[in-house]
Design a protein around this motif. Sequence first.
Motif, PDB file in Angstrom:
ATOM      1  N   ALA A 175       3.895 -16.896  20.252  1.00 26.21           N
ATOM      2  CA  ALA A 175       4.084 -16.838  18.801  1.00 26.21           C
ATOM      3  C   ALA A 175       2.749 -16.980  18.081  1.00 26.21           C
ATOM      4  O   ALA A 175       2.485 -16.270  17.104  1.00 26.21           O
ATOM      5  N   GLY A 176       1.914 -17.865  18.559  1.00 27.50           N
ATOM      6  CA  GLY A 176       0.594 -18.032  17.947  1.00 27.50           C
ATOM      7  C   GLY A 176      -0.257 -16.785  18.089  1.00 27.50           C
ATOM      8  O   GLY A 176      -0.946 -16.370  17.144  1.00 27.50           O
ATOM      9  N   ALA A 177      -0.200 -16.164  19.246  1.00 22.93           N
ATOM     10  CA  ALA A 177      -0.961 -14.932  19.472  1.00 22.93           C
ATOM     11  C   ALA A 177      -0.448 -13.813  18.563  1.00 22.93           C
ATOM     12  O   ALA A 177      -1.236 -13.060  17.981  1.00 22.93           O
ATOM     13  N   ASN A 178       0.879 -13.685  18.447  1.00 18.78           N
ATOM     14  CA  ASN A 178       1.446 -12.644  17.580  1.00 18.78           C
ATOM     15  C   ASN A 178       1.130 -12.896  16.114  1.00 18.78           C
ATOM     16  O   ASN A 178       0.866 -11.953  15.363  1.00 18.78           O
ATOM     17  N   ALA A 179       1.157 -14.138  15.702  1.00 22.99           N
ATOM     18  CA  ALA A 179       0.853 -14.463  14.308  1.00 22.99           C
ATOM     19  C   ALA A 179      -0.596 -14.114  13.989  1.00 22.99           C
ATOM     20  O   ALA A 179      -0.898 -13.577  12.925  1.00 22.99           O
ATOM     21  N   ALA A 180      -1.497 -14.407  14.904  1.00 23.70           N
ATOM     22  CA  ALA A 180      -2.899 -14.086  14.685  1.00 23.70           C
ATOM     23  C   ALA A 180      -3.116 -12.574  14.683  1.00 23.70           C
ATOM     24  O   ALA A 180      -3.951 -12.048  13.955  1.00 23.70           O
ATOM     25  N   LYS A 181      -2.342 -11.885  15.476  1.00 23.03           N
ATOM     26  CA  LYS A 181      -2.511 -10.446  15.628  1.00 23.03           C
ATOM     27  C   LYS A 181      -1.871  -9.669  14.477  1.00 23.03           C
ATOM     28  O   LYS A 181      -2.455  -8.739  13.943  1.00 23.03           O
ATOM     29  N   HIS A 182      -0.651 -10.042  14.070  1.00 16.88           N
ATOM     30  CA  HIS A 182       0.118  -9.251  13.115  1.00 16.88           C
ATOM     31  C   HIS A 182       0.383  -9.948  11.792  1.00 16.88           C
ATOM     32  O   HIS A 182       0.602  -9.272  10.796  1.00 16.88           O
ATOM     33  N   GLY A 183       0.484 -11.212  11.813  1.00 20.11           N
ATOM     34  CA  GLY A 183       1.121 -11.895  10.693  1.00 20.11           C
ATOM     35  C   GLY A 183       0.213 -12.327   9.575  1.00 20.11           C
ATOM     36  O   GLY A 183      -1.000 -12.405   9.679  1.00 20.11           O
TER      37      GLY A 183
END
Length: 66
Positions: free
Chosen positions: A24-32
């Motif tokens: 979730a942290g990786a996705n948030a940094a990438k997309h969010g």
Amino acid sequence: MAGKVINLNQARKARAKAQARTRAGANAAKHGRTRAEREADEARALRETERLEAHRRQRIDEDDGA
């Protein structure tokens, strides 16, 4: 057997939760973007639209409502 007794189900769930947090942290940094950023952008767009509409010129035949 003098080791610490652990509940394997709890250990499995804890490991899965930690992996999900990492993803979730990786996705948030990438997309969010944060909720505050999204809301600020929406508010800014609404203000720009309202300002533009406030400066719109009306045609003569639209003034009387007919």
